[in-house]
Design an enzyme around this catalytic site. Structure first.
Site, PDB file in Angstrom:
ATOM      1  N   ARG A 121       0.854  -1.202   0.000  1.00 50.31           N
ATOM      2  CA  ARG A 121       0.000   0.000   0.000  1.00 50.31           C
ATOM      3  C   ARG A 121       0.879   1.238   0.000  1.00 50.31           C
ATOM      4  NH1 ARG A 121      -2.641  -0.029   6.126  1.00 50.31           N
ATOM      5  NH2 ARG A 121      -0.664  -0.023   7.234  1.00 50.31           N
ATOM      6  N   GLU A 160      -2.968   7.547   7.485  1.00 52.12           N
ATOM      7  CA  GLU A 160      -1.619   7.581   8.068  1.00 52.12           C
ATOM      8  C   GLU A 160      -0.613   8.100   7.045  1.00 52.12           C
ATOM      9  OE1 GLU A 160      -0.876   3.750   9.771  1.00 52.12           O
ATOM     10  OE2 GLU A 160      -1.974   4.260  11.580  1.00 52.12           O
ATOM     11  N   GLU A 317      -7.553   4.961  15.642  1.00 52.04           N
ATOM     12  CA  GLU A 317      -7.342   3.513  15.542  1.00 52.04           C
ATOM     13  C   GLU A 317      -6.596   3.037  16.771  1.00 52.04           C
ATOM     14  OE1 GLU A 317      -5.200   2.097  12.154  1.00 52.04           O
ATOM     15  OE2 GLU A 317      -6.209   3.449  10.779  1.00 52.04           O
ATOM     16  N   GLU A 365      -3.346  -8.586   6.775  1.00 52.23           N
ATOM     17  CA  GLU A 365      -3.743  -8.217   8.139  1.00 52.23           C
ATOM     18  C   GLU A 365      -4.724  -9.218   8.743  1.00 52.23           C
ATOM     19  OE1 GLU A 365      -4.768  -4.038   7.644  1.00 52.23           O
ATOM     20  OE2 GLU A 365      -2.752  -3.550   8.344  1.00 52.23           O
ATOM     21  N   LYS A 366      -4.731 -10.439   8.213  1.00 49.79           N
ATOM     22  CA  LYS A 366      -5.748 -11.385   8.694  1.00 49.79           C
ATOM     23  C   LYS A 366      -5.496 -11.851  10.125  1.00 49.79           C
ATOM     24  CE  LYS A 366      -3.790 -15.158   5.883  1.00 49.79           C
ATOM     25  NZ  LYS A 366      -2.869 -14.276   5.141  1.00 49.79           N
TER      26      LYS A 366
HETATM   27  C1  GLA Z   1      -2.488   1.267  10.651  1.00 47.78           C
HETATM   28  C2  GLA Z   1      -3.388   1.445   9.455  1.00 47.78           C
HETATM   29  C3  GLA Z   1      -4.472   0.436   9.362  1.00 47.78           C
HETATM   30  C4  GLA Z   1      -3.961  -0.937   9.739  1.00 47.78           C
HETATM   31  C5  GLA Z   1      -3.357  -0.859  11.129  1.00 47.78           C
HETATM   32  C6  GLA Z   1      -2.890  -2.201  11.646  1.00 47.78           C
HETATM   33  O1  GLA Z   1      -2.900   1.918  11.752  1.00 47.78           O
HETATM   34  O2  GLA Z   1      -3.957   2.722   9.396  1.00 47.78           O
HETATM   35  O3  GLA Z   1      -4.946   0.421   8.036  1.00 47.78           O
HETATM   36  O4  GLA Z   1      -2.995  -1.326   8.837  1.00 47.78           O
HETATM   37  O5  GLA Z   1      -2.237  -0.025  11.060  1.00 47.78           O
HETATM   38  O6  GLA Z   1      -2.343  -2.086  12.930  1.00 47.78           O
END
Ligand code: GLA
Length: 676
Positions: A121, A160, A317, A365-366
């Site tokens: 990404r 982010e 988050e 991220e599973k």
């Molecule tokens: C970041 C990203 C999320 C995800 C989390 C996983 O905070 O913004 O998309 O990848 O990490 O911890």
């Protein structure tokens, strides 16, 4: 929730009733039947703020210029019909494959000159005009379509920003860097002087000779590296402004993006972002690679509150349990999610949100935790989620209050970049570790601190803690001088005030910028090997650093009894105007640090937030003009009691004099009388 802005400011404010509870939601990963169940369970869990479309680009624009909003329309309507407010992503975080295939020139280049490709990404160069043009077109469509939608409570720009791609070294970035440098320096002579290019024959005679600091055989020019950090931070901020300006044409809803303070994104100087944010939002994950992940959480929350200028902010988050990106992904113990979440609220968060709603079953991220785990709703985790939601509801009246503190703490991204650069006196002296050590000492004493950038007006505080402020401008040093001169107290720790904004050493004796304030003069650093421990005259233990220090006007409070500078001052105190400035020339162990700060705090007449508070019993007060709330987070494995009177919000019980907090529990007391 109050905005972080003043009344005269016309920026939109984020109004949310009470303390928000929310999550990222990635419905693209699921079928419509699952969406129905999701929304039903969100209601059951009391979720009221949901971030969507963060990684939506390839779904809503599957081919260049072809937009398909059908699914997003459905999701937004479903959420809205269920009373859930939408935190709408612009969708630009990850470029779709059609874009990078058509325009491979937008792909980012890393330090060694190699390219990074589609499949992860954030595979885009922040300076790329082609990327910006396509992102602009997407944001235009999204903002136009949903700008007036009643469900949309907040805009979430990208994701982010700068997490992976902040430092891009390609030719597009180099050209943008040169423009940035021309604006900063005006002339090549000024640049050559600032970068000290007379060294190693690095002198530039044309702007085109300057590039990004790609990998070199020996160490690169440190001033160039610092400027590249500054440029890269500005470039990402500029990108944020681009998206924001498009949104503003179509919507009056507040705009934000999720920061990542401080363990994971180092490359943004978030102080420079503050004025562009309608509301500050942060992502935080416990990092078990650190010595004390829990204390780092409080630290990050306090830095975020500092960025919010002590106004409420959003935890955008966090994780219900384990993450998936550390070497060992530790699951949270029962009650830990509650304590972590309330620690953020205690330090000013008016919303607690999680990544993510439903645990993915595919993709990298599973194995990351979520509100709804793979096991489903018949799980302890889900029951803890419901309990947290219930507790947050009980705290609704806290929203809008702020945190009281008499102690300022200077945090500087520029000093972080510069102090951790290459070819320094000791690679074992790392900025963030020294900052954390000072913060831990404050925590152990039950002090709540307010994070401020260098150069802040410190009047209103009693004490300022200045750990390893390596890079400091004259004006920033003057702000600390003025504060002490006017009666404030300061603790400055080693490797502070060494260089100016160009990373140029301040001569005449260290610590150049603070020599007069501290009444000391140091002729040479004497760093220690990592295993070497030195003893001070009162038995305190230090490591990593000593120096050939002597006092000019200061008093040597403690001296070294052994080590390379035995007999020299180790801790000094100087009367300066109406105040006092202390210098600490070594990395004290925790116990010694606590004692030193304890002494300083007493002399500065600073009161802890609560007499019982310490590192294991976090006590923080949020208040406004008429109310005050005492947050108590018991990290101990035993029950504890603290003095308090009022109404305890999480249990609904009255407290008369003594509050009992069970092992591992949180309590919040609406106090009977306003704290003075
Ligand atoms: C970041 C990203 C999320 C995800 C989390 C996983 O905070 O913004 O998309 O990848 O990490 O911890």
């Amino acid at each position: 929730m109050r905005s972080r802005r003043s009344n005269s400011d016309v920026r939109p404010t984020f109004d949310h009733p009470g303390i928000g509870f929310g999550c990222d939601y990635n419905p693209e990963q699921w079928s419509p039947e699952v969406w129905t169940e999701d929304v039903q369970l969100m209601r059951e869990a009391g979720v009221d703020l949901v971030a969507i479309n963060i990684f939506g680009w390839s779904h809503i624009e599957p081919r260049r210029g072809e937009f398909d909003f059908a699914n997003l329309d459905t999701i937004i309507t479903m959420l809205h019909n269920n009373g859930i407010r939408v935190n709408l992503g612009t969708g630009t975080a990850s470029a779709p494959a059609w874009l990078t295939t058509e325009h491979p020139e937008i792909l980012p280049m890393v330090e060694d000159g190699t390219t990074r490709y589609h499949g992860g990404r954030q595979a885009w160069c922040p300076s790329s005009p082609v990327f910006r043009e396509h992102a602009r077109a997407l944001v235009e469509q999204v903002a136009k379509r949903y700008g007036q939608h009643p469900a949309v409570a907040l805009w979430h720009v990208s994701n982010e920003l700068g997490c992976h791609n902040a430092l891009c070294y390609d030719e597009t970035s180099a050209a943008a860097f040169r423009t940035w440098l021309q604006q900063r320096y005006g002339t090549l002579d000024a640049l050559n002087a600032a970068w000290g290019t007379s060294f190693w024959s690095q002198r530039y005679s044309a702007w085109d000779e300057i590039s990004t600091p790609k990998l070199t055989l020996s160490t690169p020019n440190p001033s160039q590296v610092i400027d590249f950090h500054r440029f890269s931070s500005d470039e990402i901020l500029d990108y944020y402004r681009l998206e924001t300006s498009i949104i503003r044409q179509h919507s009056s809803v507040p705009v934000t993006t999720n920061f990542m303070v401080t363990a994971h994104i180092k490359n943004q100087d978030y102080w420079s972002w503050v004025d562009d944010m309608d509301v500050i939002a942060n992502d935080h994950y416990l990092d078990h690679r650190l010595d004390n992940p829990r204390l780092e959480l409080s630290f990050a929350a306090d830095v975020t509150r500092g960025l919010a200028q002590n106004n409420p902010w959003l935890l955008m988050e966090s994780a219900t349990s384990a993450v998936n990106w550390q070497p060992h992904n530790i699951a949270k113990t029962p009650g830990e999610m509650m304590r972590n979440s309330i620690a953020h609220v205690a330090r000013g968060a008016d919303a607690v949100c999680f990544f993510q709603w439903r645990a993915s079953v595919q993709g990298s991220e599973k194995y990351h935790s979520a509100l709804l785990p793979h096991a489903g709703s018949d799980s302890d985790l889900w029951r803890e989620v419901l309990e947290l939601s219930h507790t947050l509801d009980s705290l609704d009246e806290v929203a809008g209050t702020t945190v009281i503190s008499e102690v300022a703490f200077i945090f500087s991204w520029e000093s972080w970049w510069a102090a951790d650069g290459k070819n320094r006196p000791s690679t074992s002296v790392r900025y963030l570790e020294q900052v954390h050590a000072a913060y831990w000492a404050a925590q152990s004493l039950g002090l709540t601190v307010t994070m401020v950038p260098p150069g802040s007006d410190l009047s209103g505080f009693r004490l300022v803690i200045v750990p390893t402020l390596y890079m400091v401008t004259d004006a920033e040093a003057a702000a600390i001088n003025d504060f002490v001169h006017n009666g404030g107290h300061a603790l400055i720790t080693f490797y502070s005030g060494i260089v100016d904004q160009d990373d140029r050493v301040r001569t005449g004796g260290y610590p150049g910028a603070f020599r007069n304030l501290l009444g000391i003069r140091s002729e040479e650093f004497a760093p220690l090997l990592p295993e070497h421990v030195v003893t001070l005259s009162n038995g305190w233990r230090g490591s990593l650093w000593t120096e050939h220090l002597r006092v000019t006007t200061a008093t040597a409070v403690e001296t070294y009894v052994d080590g390379p500078v035995a007999g020299a001052p180790a801790v000094t105190r100087n009367s300066f105007g109406a105040g006092e400035a202390w210098y600490l020339s070594t990395a004290l162990n925790e116990q010694s640090y606590d004692q030193l700060l304890g002494t300083i705090v007493q002399r500065a007449n600073v009161r802890p937030s609560h007499p019982a508070a310490d590192g294991m019993l976090e006590i923080v007060r949020r208040a406004d003009a008429s109310r005050s709330f005492l947050f108590v987070i018991n990290h101990n494995t035993h029950q504890t009691q603290v003095s308090a009177s009022g109404f305890e919000l999480t249990t609904g019980n009255r407290v008369d004099g003594t509050l009992t907090v069970p092992a591992g529990a949180v309590r919040v007391v609406r106090e009977d009388s306003t704290h003075e």
